[in-house]
Design a protein around this motif. Structure first.
Motif, PDB file in Angstrom:
ATOM      1  N   VAL A  61       0.846  -1.199   0.000  1.00 40.47           N
ATOM      2  CA  VAL A  61       0.000   0.000   0.000  1.00 40.47           C
ATOM      3  C   VAL A  61       0.885   1.255   0.000  1.00 40.47           C
ATOM      4  O   VAL A  61       0.603   2.232  -0.706  1.00 40.47           O
ATOM      5  CB  VAL A  61      -0.970  -0.004   1.201  1.00 40.47           C
ATOM      6  CG1 VAL A  61      -1.708   1.323   1.324  1.00 40.47           C
ATOM      7  CG2 VAL A  61      -1.966  -1.156   1.073  1.00 40.47           C
ATOM      8  N   ARG A  62       1.963   1.217   0.776  1.00 39.72           N
ATOM      9  CA  ARG A  62       2.877   2.384   0.772  1.00 39.72           C
ATOM     10  C   ARG A  62       3.422   2.637  -0.630  1.00 39.72           C
ATOM     11  O   ARG A  62       3.476   3.779  -1.106  1.00 39.72           O
ATOM     12  CB  ARG A  62       4.045   2.146   1.752  1.00 39.72           C
ATOM     13  CG  ARG A  62       3.606   2.057   3.210  1.00 39.72           C
ATOM     14  CD  ARG A  62       4.758   2.287   4.183  1.00 39.72           C
ATOM     15  NE  ARG A  62       5.817   1.300   4.134  1.00 39.72           N
ATOM     16  CZ  ARG A  62       5.862   0.181   4.867  1.00 39.72           C
ATOM     17  NH1 ARG A  62       4.867  -0.112   5.706  1.00 39.72           N
ATOM     18  NH2 ARG A  62       6.886  -0.639   4.783  1.00 39.72           N
ATOM     19  N   GLU A  63       3.810   1.544  -1.288  1.00 43.75           N
ATOM     20  CA  GLU A  63       4.360   1.687  -2.634  1.00 43.75           C
ATOM     21  C   GLU A  63       3.313   2.259  -3.599  1.00 43.75           C
ATOM     22  O   GLU A  63       3.594   3.166  -4.389  1.00 43.75           O
ATOM     23  CB  GLU A  63       4.836   0.308  -3.121  1.00 43.75           C
ATOM     24  CG  GLU A  63       5.729   0.369  -4.350  1.00 43.75           C
ATOM     25  CD  GLU A  63       6.215  -1.032  -4.730  1.00 43.75           C
ATOM     26  OE1 GLU A  63       6.389  -1.283  -5.925  1.00 43.75           O
ATOM     27  OE2 GLU A  63       6.394  -1.879  -3.808  1.00 43.75           O
ATOM     28  N   ALA A  64       2.085   1.727  -3.494  1.00 43.24           N
ATOM     29  CA  ALA A  64       1.018   2.240  -4.362  1.00 43.24           C
ATOM     30  C   ALA A  64       0.750   3.712  -4.066  1.00 43.24           C
ATOM     31  O   ALA A  64       0.522   4.513  -4.975  1.00 43.24           O
ATOM     32  CB  ALA A  64      -0.255   1.415  -4.165  1.00 43.24           C
ATOM     33  N   ALA A  65       0.754   4.077  -2.783  1.00 42.83           N
ATOM     34  CA  ALA A  65       0.484   5.468  -2.402  1.00 42.83           C
ATOM     35  C   ALA A  65       1.567   6.397  -2.966  1.00 42.83           C
ATOM     36  O   ALA A  65       1.276   7.516  -3.396  1.00 42.83           O
ATOM     37  CB  ALA A  65       0.411   5.590  -0.883  1.00 42.83           C
ATOM     38  N   ARG A  66       2.803   5.915  -2.981  1.00 41.10           N
ATOM     39  CA  ARG A  66       3.881   6.738  -3.566  1.00 41.10           C
ATOM     40  C   ARG A  66       3.672   6.873  -5.070  1.00 41.10           C
ATOM     41  O   ARG A  66       3.803   7.965  -5.634  1.00 41.10           O
ATOM     42  CB  ARG A  66       5.241   6.095  -3.267  1.00 41.10           C
ATOM     43  CG  ARG A  66       5.644   6.197  -1.803  1.00 41.10           C
ATOM     44  CD  ARG A  66       7.043   5.610  -1.547  1.00 41.10           C
ATOM     45  NE  ARG A  66       7.323   5.568  -0.110  1.00 41.10           N
ATOM     46  CZ  ARG A  66       7.517   4.451   0.607  1.00 41.10           C
ATOM     47  NH1 ARG A  66       7.509   3.263   0.010  1.00 41.10           N
ATOM     48  NH2 ARG A  66       7.737   4.520   1.906  1.00 41.10           N
ATOM     49  N   ALA A  67       3.331   5.761  -5.720  1.00 40.40           N
ATOM     50  CA  ALA A  67       3.128   5.796  -7.172  1.00 40.40           C
ATOM     51  C   ALA A  67       1.969   6.732  -7.531  1.00 40.40           C
ATOM     52  O   ALA A  67       1.990   7.402  -8.560  1.00 40.40           O
ATOM     53  CB  ALA A  67       2.854   4.386  -7.699  1.00 40.40           C
ATOM     54  N   LEU A  68       0.947   6.770  -6.669  1.00 39.00           N
ATOM     55  CA  LEU A  68      -0.214   7.634  -6.911  1.00 39.00           C
ATOM     56  C   LEU A  68       0.046   9.066  -6.468  1.00 39.00           C
ATOM     57  O   LEU A  68      -0.809   9.936  -6.677  1.00 39.00           O
ATOM     58  CB  LEU A  68      -1.438   7.093  -6.155  1.00 39.00           C
ATOM     59  CG  LEU A  68      -2.036   5.776  -6.653  1.00 39.00           C
ATOM     60  CD1 LEU A  68      -2.924   5.132  -5.585  1.00 39.00           C
ATOM     61  CD2 LEU A  68      -2.843   6.013  -7.932  1.00 39.00           C
ATOM     62  N   ASP A  69       1.179   9.295  -5.822  1.00 39.76           N
ATOM     63  CA  ASP A  69       1.543  10.622  -5.307  1.00 39.76           C
ATOM     64  C   ASP A  69       0.447  11.176  -4.386  1.00 39.76           C
ATOM     65  O   ASP A  69       0.066  12.347  -4.477  1.00 39.76           O
ATOM     66  CB  ASP A  69       1.812  11.588  -6.473  1.00 39.76           C
ATOM     67  CG  ASP A  69       2.494  12.873  -6.000  1.00 39.76           C
ATOM     68  OD1 ASP A  69       3.215  12.828  -4.971  1.00 39.76           O
ATOM     69  OD2 ASP A  69       2.291  13.915  -6.640  1.00 39.76           O
ATOM     70  N   LEU A  70      -0.036  10.335  -3.491  1.00 35.93           N
ATOM     71  CA  LEU A  70      -1.135  10.740  -2.607  1.00 35.93           C
ATOM     72  C   LEU A  70      -0.696  11.756  -1.561  1.00 35.93           C
ATOM     73  O   LEU A  70      -1.490  12.578  -1.111  1.00 35.93           O
ATOM     74  CB  LEU A  70      -1.719   9.514  -1.884  1.00 35.93           C
ATOM     75  CG  LEU A  70      -2.505   8.511  -2.717  1.00 35.93           C
ATOM     76  CD1 LEU A  70      -2.938   7.333  -1.833  1.00 35.93           C
ATOM     77  CD2 LEU A  70      -3.730   9.175  -3.333  1.00 35.93           C
ATOM     78  N   CYS A  71       0.575  11.661  -1.116  1.00 32.92           N
ATOM     79  CA  CYS A  71       1.083  12.501  -0.024  1.00 32.92           C
ATOM     80  C   CYS A  71       2.414  13.109  -0.450  1.00 32.92           C
ATOM     81  O   CYS A  71       3.057  12.631  -1.382  1.00 32.92           O
ATOM     82  CB  CYS A  71       1.317  11.653   1.233  1.00 32.92           C
ATOM     83  SG  CYS A  71      -0.162  10.832   1.846  1.00 32.92           S
ATOM     84  N   ASP A  72       2.829  14.135   0.296  1.00 31.91           N
ATOM     85  CA  ASP A  72       4.163  14.672   0.048  1.00 31.91           C
ATOM     86  C   ASP A  72       5.233  13.663   0.433  1.00 31.91           C
ATOM     87  O   ASP A  72       6.308  13.627  -0.142  1.00 31.91           O
ATOM     88  CB  ASP A  72       4.337  15.967   0.859  1.00 31.91           C
ATOM     89  CG  ASP A  72       3.323  17.011   0.428  1.00 31.91           C
ATOM     90  OD1 ASP A  72       3.252  17.291  -0.782  1.00 31.91           O
ATOM     91  OD2 ASP A  72       2.582  17.520   1.294  1.00 31.91           O
TER      92      ASP A  72
END
Lengths: 302, 302
Positions: free
Chosen positions: B41-52
């Motif tokens: 999930v962390r990796e997906a969140a980075r790929a989606l640029d969800l957070c700074d």
């Protein structure tokens, strides 16, 4: 080649008016006649120009029909058929759209012993009612189940099937008893449960109906849609398909009692196992085109 | 004036990632940090640029936060709070998004005895899960219920309220016990019933799952949406809010038994009276903007 040239719709509510719109769209040369027992509905149907002709007597509507479709609550099918029997051409084929089929088949056979009858159930609808609620594309990609008796001429069944295919539906054929069991599971029980839960929520003295409405987006609102369906139509379905509905309802109640016990004893594994399994059913429905693939049924999120 | 400048989201599933998207849209200058216990999930969140910034440890994500939002299943809230307690700034306010509140309030108070905690429940969601499923407008026109304890500083409550209003939500405040009863009616019971009926239908040996899927447009498909919700989230809700859920479930079961008896004795008047009453509830929901006014939830009919 059109399967029918002169189609008469008896009952111009949601389903009847959707058929009228679909015939106009897909079979524009068909002559469409309509009748409804309610004078207000007839007037609305004329204002909406749903049919070439909306008559004030059922007999007048069927006088030269080659297909007559009864779109009335299942408890009213027998009387509706009897009211037009005398004026029905000998070669006309009669069908219906009722959500339960065994009782309807008996009522139609009693009222029209000398006509070809092909009971049908298009598995489609919305929570809205009346002639203005119809949708021309309501039957697209939906199943229409035919439940002909063994002695019905195959050519009559084939023509009714071709008619529904012409409106965009897919055809399934099964006997009436099978239909009534399968639909008790996929339609009648869901409606019964939805009506019950909406009633329970609106009755709970400790929670106001204002709160129920405000916080309905947590899940409750999904049930209110089918619990807003036509009350008389559904009263008749439960009365007509009593045995299959009670059978399926008892199965549901036993499962619910089992889940209740799991919650009471804090058995998270049982809950999680069920909740994981039910997810797969939704995927099957979406993959087979029987529901909108978009999240939340495609509701607007803006 | 933004209520918070540095927001941290712990748990980047449907709700956490929807908050991230909503913050980006409505409060673009906020610094957003995120963490999820699942490396995928962390990796997906980075790929989606969800957070700074998506960190690999919860403590790192909160080190300079002024708001921390725990978006994890309610059974995991206590452990998630404990895991970041040591690194949490003294002035940071902590909130959550859990669907049951009494147990969550206790777990948060135990894990973070010296911090301002404002438990919250945005009444919104879809049946989908994971960081890719989030929707920036998910909270628009939806209620967010705050259940602060009596001794919580009012300014902390006001800032959390302003945060949710900034994402488009409307605010209600009530005590946790009231929340858990109201949501048992409007959310937990509906989910329990939906999971049960989907399980019942898919288990019936006399009806195949192929038939259940094919004819689901008769009503069943409506239930499959919420029965496709996250299994672990819902397991935890039923375990955490056991007493209120069982209370409401027993009320529902009694009503269902009454309706069963009406069907058995052929009492159409009782059925019709209930079915007429439930229609009005749907109208209230649509009028208050808590559901799509279009027929059939706005599903496509083409």
């Amino acid at each position: 080649m059109l399967p029918f040239q002169r189609v008469t719709i008896i009952g111009l509510g949601l389903i009847g008016s959707s058929i009228a719109r679909a015939v106009r769209r897909h079979m524009p040369t068909v002559r469409l006649s309509g009748y409804d027992a309610d004078p207000d509905v007839r007037e609305a149907a004329r204002a909406l120009d749903l049919c070439d002709d909306v008559t004030d007597q059922p007999g007048t509507a069927v006088i030269d029909a080659d297909l007559v479709i009864l779109c009335v609550p299942v408890g009213a099918v027998g009387a509706a058929a009897a009211a037009l029997a005398e004026d029905l051409p000998a070669e006309a084929i009669v069908t219906d759209v009722g959500s339960s089929k065994s009782g309807v088949a008996r009522a139609l056979a009693d009222a029209l012993p000398r006509h070809a009858v092909v009971p049908a159930h298009p598995v489609a609808g919305t929570e809205q009612s009346g002639p203005a609620a119809g949708i021309a594309t309501l039957f697209h990609q939906r199943w229409c189940i035919l439940t002909p008796a063994a002695m019905t001429p195959p050519v009559a069944v084939a023509r009714v099937a071709a008619f529904w295919e012409g409106l965009g539906a897919e055809i399934a054929t099964m006997d009436a008893e099978r239909h009534d069991l399968v639909l008790a599971v996929t339609s009648h029980l869901p409606h019964l449960i939805a009506y019950t839960i909406v009633g329970t929520a609106s009755d709970m003295e400790r929670v106001t109906s204002g709160e129920v409405i405000k916080y309905s987006a947590g899940g409750f609102r999904d049930f209110t849609r089918i619990a807003a369906s036509d009350p008389i139509m559904w009263r008749d379905v439960f009365l007509a398909n009593r045995d299959a509905v009670l059978d399926v309802l008892d199965r549901f109640s036993a499962d619910l009692a089992g889940l209740r016990a799991a919650i009471e004893r804090g058995d998270g594994d049982t809950l999680q196992a069920l909740f994981t399994r039910t997810r797969a059913i939704r995927r099957g429905i979406v993959e087979q085109g029987q529901d909108d693939a978009r999240p939340d049924f495609g509701r607007r999120h803006d």
